[in-house]
Design an enzyme around this catalytic site. Structure first.
Site, PDB file in Angstrom:
ATOM      1  N   TYR A  60      22.174   0.160  14.561  1.00  0.00           N
ATOM      2  CA  TYR A  60      22.856  -0.439  13.398  1.00  0.00           C
ATOM      3  C   TYR A  60      24.320  -0.772  13.725  1.00  0.00           C
ATOM      4  O   TYR A  60      24.797  -1.868  13.426  1.00  0.00           O
ATOM      5  CB  TYR A  60      22.775   0.552  12.236  1.00  0.00           C
ATOM      6  CG  TYR A  60      23.333   0.060  10.918  1.00  0.00           C
ATOM      7  CD1 TYR A  60      22.618  -0.842  10.132  1.00  0.00           C
ATOM      8  CD2 TYR A  60      24.561   0.508  10.446  1.00  0.00           C
ATOM      9  CE1 TYR A  60      23.125  -1.282   8.913  1.00  0.00           C
ATOM     10  CE2 TYR A  60      25.068   0.080   9.228  1.00  0.00           C
ATOM     11  CZ  TYR A  60      24.344  -0.813   8.464  1.00  0.00           C
ATOM     12  OH  TYR A  60      24.851  -1.252   7.261  1.00  0.00           O
TER      13      TYR A  60
ATOM     14  N   ARG B 251      18.005  -7.153  -4.496  1.00  0.00           N
ATOM     15  CA  ARG B 251      18.509  -5.831  -4.901  1.00  0.00           C
ATOM     16  C   ARG B 251      19.820  -5.532  -4.181  1.00  0.00           C
ATOM     17  O   ARG B 251      20.268  -6.313  -3.330  1.00  0.00           O
ATOM     18  CB  ARG B 251      17.485  -4.726  -4.632  1.00  0.00           C
ATOM     19  CG  ARG B 251      17.043  -4.595  -3.202  1.00  0.00           C
ATOM     20  CD  ARG B 251      15.908  -3.569  -3.111  1.00  0.00           C
ATOM     21  NE  ARG B 251      15.164  -3.666  -1.893  1.00  0.00           N
ATOM     22  CZ  ARG B 251      15.407  -2.950  -0.791  1.00  0.00           C
ATOM     23  NH1 ARG B 251      16.406  -2.108  -0.775  1.00  0.00           N
ATOM     24  NH2 ARG B 251      14.659  -3.091   0.281  1.00  0.00           N
TER      25      ARG B 251
ATOM     26  N   ILE C 279      28.390   2.486   0.107  1.00  0.00           N
ATOM     27  CA  ILE C 279      28.188   1.847  -1.192  1.00  0.00           C
ATOM     28  C   ILE C 279      26.885   2.385  -1.768  1.00  0.00           C
ATOM     29  O   ILE C 279      25.882   2.510  -1.040  1.00  0.00           O
ATOM     30  CB  ILE C 279      28.099   0.302  -1.032  1.00  0.00           C
ATOM     31  CG1 ILE C 279      29.287  -0.245  -0.219  1.00  0.00           C
ATOM     32  CG2 ILE C 279      27.969  -0.380  -2.386  1.00  0.00           C
ATOM     33  CD1 ILE C 279      30.657  -0.063  -0.813  1.00  0.00           C
TER      34      ILE C 279
ATOM     35  N   SER D 226      29.785  -3.751   8.474  1.00  0.00           N
ATOM     36  CA  SER D 226      29.813  -2.373   7.964  1.00  0.00           C
ATOM     37  C   SER D 226      30.983  -1.630   8.596  1.00  0.00           C
ATOM     38  O   SER D 226      31.356  -1.905   9.747  1.00  0.00           O
ATOM     39  CB  SER D 226      28.520  -1.648   8.333  1.00  0.00           C
ATOM     40  OG  SER D 226      28.644  -0.266   8.016  1.00  0.00           O
TER      41      SER D 226
ATOM     42  N   LYS E 158      26.160  -4.486  13.809  1.00  0.00           N
ATOM     43  CA  LYS E 158      27.274  -4.846  12.919  1.00  0.00           C
ATOM     44  C   LYS E 158      28.528  -5.193  13.724  1.00  0.00           C
ATOM     45  O   LYS E 158      29.280  -6.094  13.349  1.00  0.00           O
ATOM     46  CB  LYS E 158      27.554  -3.710  11.927  1.00  0.00           C
ATOM     47  CG  LYS E 158      26.390  -3.444  10.961  1.00  0.00           C
ATOM     48  CD  LYS E 158      26.058  -4.652  10.108  1.00  0.00           C
ATOM     49  CE  LYS E 158      25.048  -4.342   9.007  1.00  0.00           C
ATOM     50  NZ  LYS E 158      24.715  -5.509   8.188  1.00  0.00           N
TER      51      LYS E 158
HETATM   52  P1  NAP Z   1      19.356  -2.731   0.333  1.00  0.00           P
HETATM   53  O1  NAP Z   1      19.567  -2.293  -1.069  1.00  0.00           O
HETATM   54  O2  NAP Z   1      18.417  -1.975   1.210  1.00  0.00           O
HETATM   55  O3  NAP Z   1      18.960  -4.291   0.315  1.00  0.00           O
HETATM   56  C1  NAP Z   1      18.677  -4.953   1.512  1.00  0.00           C
HETATM   57  C2  NAP Z   1      18.196  -6.354   1.205  1.00  0.00           C
HETATM   58  O4  NAP Z   1      17.824  -6.979   2.458  1.00  0.00           O
HETATM   59  C3  NAP Z   1      16.974  -6.369   0.300  1.00  0.00           C
HETATM   60  O5  NAP Z   1      17.062  -7.423  -0.624  1.00  0.00           O
HETATM   61  C4  NAP Z   1      15.849  -6.643   1.305  1.00  0.00           C
HETATM   62  O6  NAP Z   1      14.780  -7.392   0.753  1.00  0.00           O
HETATM   63  C5  NAP Z   1      16.533  -7.528   2.323  1.00  0.00           C
HETATM   64  N1  NAP Z   1      15.788  -7.563   3.566  1.00  0.00           N
HETATM   65  C6  NAP Z   1      15.473  -6.534   4.382  1.00  0.00           C
HETATM   66  N2  NAP Z   1      14.730  -6.985   5.408  1.00  0.00           N
HETATM   67  C7  NAP Z   1      14.588  -8.314   5.238  1.00  0.00           C
HETATM   68  C8  NAP Z   1      13.931  -9.348   5.954  1.00  0.00           C
HETATM   69  N3  NAP Z   1      13.261  -9.110   7.099  1.00  0.00           N
HETATM   70  N4  NAP Z   1      13.985 -10.617   5.479  1.00  0.00           N
HETATM   71  C9  NAP Z   1      14.643 -10.882   4.329  1.00  0.00           C
HETATM   72  N5  NAP Z   1      15.284  -9.954   3.593  1.00  0.00           N
HETATM   73  C10 NAP Z   1      15.238  -8.688   4.054  1.00  0.00           C
HETATM   74  O7  NAP Z   1      20.703  -2.770   1.175  1.00  0.00           O
HETATM   75  P2  NAP Z   1      22.242  -2.849   0.711  1.00  0.00           P
HETATM   76  O8  NAP Z   1      22.786  -1.495   0.741  1.00  0.00           O
HETATM   77  O9  NAP Z   1      22.389  -3.714  -0.481  1.00  0.00           O
HETATM   78  O10 NAP Z   1      22.823  -3.610   2.008  1.00  0.00           O
HETATM   79  C11 NAP Z   1      23.105  -4.989   2.027  1.00  0.00           C
HETATM   80  C12 NAP Z   1      23.931  -5.293   3.268  1.00  0.00           C
HETATM   81  O11 NAP Z   1      25.123  -4.508   3.256  1.00  0.00           O
HETATM   82  C13 NAP Z   1      23.207  -4.929   4.576  1.00  0.00           C
HETATM   83  O12 NAP Z   1      23.507  -5.880   5.566  1.00  0.00           O
HETATM   84  C14 NAP Z   1      23.819  -3.590   4.937  1.00  0.00           C
HETATM   85  O13 NAP Z   1      23.753  -3.343   6.320  1.00  0.00           O
HETATM   86  C15 NAP Z   1      25.238  -3.785   4.455  1.00  0.00           C
HETATM   87  N6  NAP Z   1      25.952  -2.522   4.195  1.00  0.00           N
HETATM   88  C16 NAP Z   1      25.540  -1.651   3.230  1.00  0.00           C
HETATM   89  C17 NAP Z   1      26.251  -0.482   3.020  1.00  0.00           C
HETATM   90  C18 NAP Z   1      25.885   0.520   1.987  1.00  0.00           C
HETATM   91  O14 NAP Z   1      26.528   1.592   1.953  1.00  0.00           O
HETATM   92  N7  NAP Z   1      24.921   0.293   1.145  1.00  0.00           N
HETATM   93  C19 NAP Z   1      27.369  -0.197   3.818  1.00  0.00           C
HETATM   94  C20 NAP Z   1      27.759  -1.099   4.782  1.00  0.00           C
HETATM   95  C21 NAP Z   1      27.038  -2.266   4.960  1.00  0.00           C
HETATM   96  P3  NAP Z   1      13.523  -6.642   0.071  1.00  0.00           P
HETATM   97  O15 NAP Z   1      14.040  -6.085  -1.215  1.00  0.00           O
HETATM   98  O16 NAP Z   1      12.603  -7.787  -0.104  1.00  0.00           O
HETATM   99  O17 NAP Z   1      13.069  -5.605   1.042  1.00  0.00           O
END
Ligand code: NAP
Length: 246
Positions: free
Chosen positions: A153, A14, A186, A140, A157
């Protein structure tokens, strides 16, 4: 194009990881879909097979080194190579520093940082042998700026950025690049958790006035994973609508 490249993307069921895996597939790579939630994997693999027919999936909890070992073995047994690693899986466990529970610090460090040490170390061996590799770590914007309520967090990062620069130096002569993408805010499940006041406060700090989409981040990941980025290493590419211009 990324023809014939094999790409492991962690947390690709996802959010940003899923869209990144799709973008890599559209550009010709074969993705290995992996996350902790095994039930979601088969459906996503079937969907992606329409773009990249050899797409495979593997369930692995990134906090378990033995499961990461199995993931690398499975990928090498299936394809004989790993060209691209996108370390994307990550979580938040927010709380003010004064009240942050040690367990919440530990869990975020394990998933967002220690897992990346482990998987990168496991993947770097076949990459060194092949004298080719592209490692893209998802950091991030708050790892660059700090953010109240996110001591764990932001530390993970910021640590990831330092880690990436060090590994980039150690493997540069072997044709392997190590870079970070630092997304701003995002629209994903991670940010859907934000309260409306917090969302408004964040939007007011973004010159472009809107949250980014996973596709914006996926485009940057695919670029750093490509041969167009062959001479870029140790870099952190911000995708944040102008929120931070460091
Ligand atoms: P998300 O929608 O919550 O997706 C996180 C993903 O990580 C999911 O597929 C989840 O798998 C997986 N995950 C979590 N714990 C895990 C584990 N122990 N082992 C394997 N997989 C695991 O998050 P996102 O927003 O797409 O974020 C993705 C990356 O971007 C992250 O590193 C986040 O810190 C970074 N980021 C996001 C944003 C933002 O605004 N969204 C901003 C800056 C950085 P499951 O579905 O199986 O739980």
């Amino acid at each position: 194009m990324l023809n014939d490249r094999v790409a492991i993307v962690t947390g690709s069921t996802r959010g940003i990881g899923l869209i990144a895996a799709k973008e890599l597939a559209k550009r010709g790579a074969t993705p290995v879909i992996t996350s902790i939630e095994g039930d979601l994997i088969p459906g996503i693999v079937e969907e992606l097979k329409e773009i990249a027919p050899n797409t495979v999936g593997f369930e692995a909890d990134v906090t378990k080194r033995d499961q990461l070992q199995e993931l690398v073995k499975f990928t090498m047994d299936t394809f004989g190579r790993i060209d691209i690693l996108v370390n994307n899986a990550g979580i938040t466990k927010d709380g003010l520093f004064m009240r942050m529970k040690p367990a919440d610090w530990e869990l975020v460090m394990q998933i967002n940082l220690t897992s990346i040490f482990n998987l990168t170390q496991l993947v770097i061996r076949p990459m060194m042998k092949a004298r080719y590799g592209r490692i893209v770590n998802i950091a991030s914007v708050v790892g660059l700026t700090g953010n109240a309520g996110q001591a764990n967090y932001t530390a993970s990062k910021a640590g990831l950025i330092g880690f990436s620069k060090t590994v980039a130096r150690e493997v540069a002569s072997r044709g392997i690049t190590v870079n970070c993408v630092a997304p701003g805010f995002i629209q994903t499940a991670m940010t859907d958790k934000l309260k409306p006041e917090a969302r408004d406060a964040i939007l007011s700090q973004i010159p472009m006035g809107s949250m980014g989409q996973s596709q914006d981040v996926a485009n940057a990941i695919a670029f750093l994973a490509s041969d167009d980025a062959a001479y870029i290493t140790g870099e952190t590419l911000s995708v944040n609508g102008g929120m931070y211009m460091g």
